[in-house]
Design an enzyme around this catalytic site. Sequence first.
Site, short mmCIF file in Angstrom:
data_model
loop_
_atom_site.label_atom_id
_atom_site.label_comp_id
_atom_site.label_asym_id
_atom_site.label_seq_id
_atom_site.Cartn_x
_atom_site.Cartn_y
_atom_site.Cartn_z
N ARG A 64 0.82 -1.21 0.00
CA ARG A 64 0.00 0.00 0.00
C ARG A 64 0.85 1.26 0.00
NH1 ARG A 64 -2.61 -4.04 2.63
NH2 ARG A 64 -1.49 -3.58 4.55
N GLU A 101 6.27 -10.37 14.40
CA GLU A 101 5.72 -10.89 15.64
C GLU A 101 6.11 -12.35 15.84
OE1 GLU A 101 1.40 -11.07 17.92
OE2 GLU A 101 1.55 -10.17 15.95
#
Length: 181
Positions: A64, A101
């Site tokens: 994006r 993560e």
Amino acid sequence: MDSRRHIALKESIRSIPDYPKPGIVFRDITTLLSDPRAFRRAVDALVHPFAGGRIDQVAGIEARGFILGGAVAHQLSSGFVPIRKKGKLPHKTVSIAYALEYGTDEMEIHVDAIKPGDRVLLVDDLIATGGTACAAVNLLRRIGAEVVAACFVIDLPEIGGAQKLRDLDVPVRTLMEFDGH
């Protein structure tokens, strides 16, 4: 940006609960991108503090960040440089690994995308943990860029990514904040 416009712009973001996993609310900018007025207002707001200044390149983070960064580069009459996932660029690259993560990932940039001393504006849609954005700053600096600032449509301040960029001496511009993850 006045508060009426700010609210309208924030309302153009779709929130999707429990995506990509339970407890996460995904902030989807595709609804902003498909609304011509919201898209224009967002790009104008990202550009505004840098208009009239010298920005040599706008670097956008996949994917994006390519959409927003290309529009910002156009408005600033700057070049555009994609920062991509490893293995996606066809020429000689410089890469950096960074923590996710769960695990690690790598991103890369063409070795000749930035000239030493180029003033670069980093652009992406959202800043959360800051892992990807901080890696992008370090990658840009490695090839000689002066990172002028980092711009995002959305900040998730509770997660702390924008502060991590500020700790790297990178000014951060965001257009809106959302609570939570």
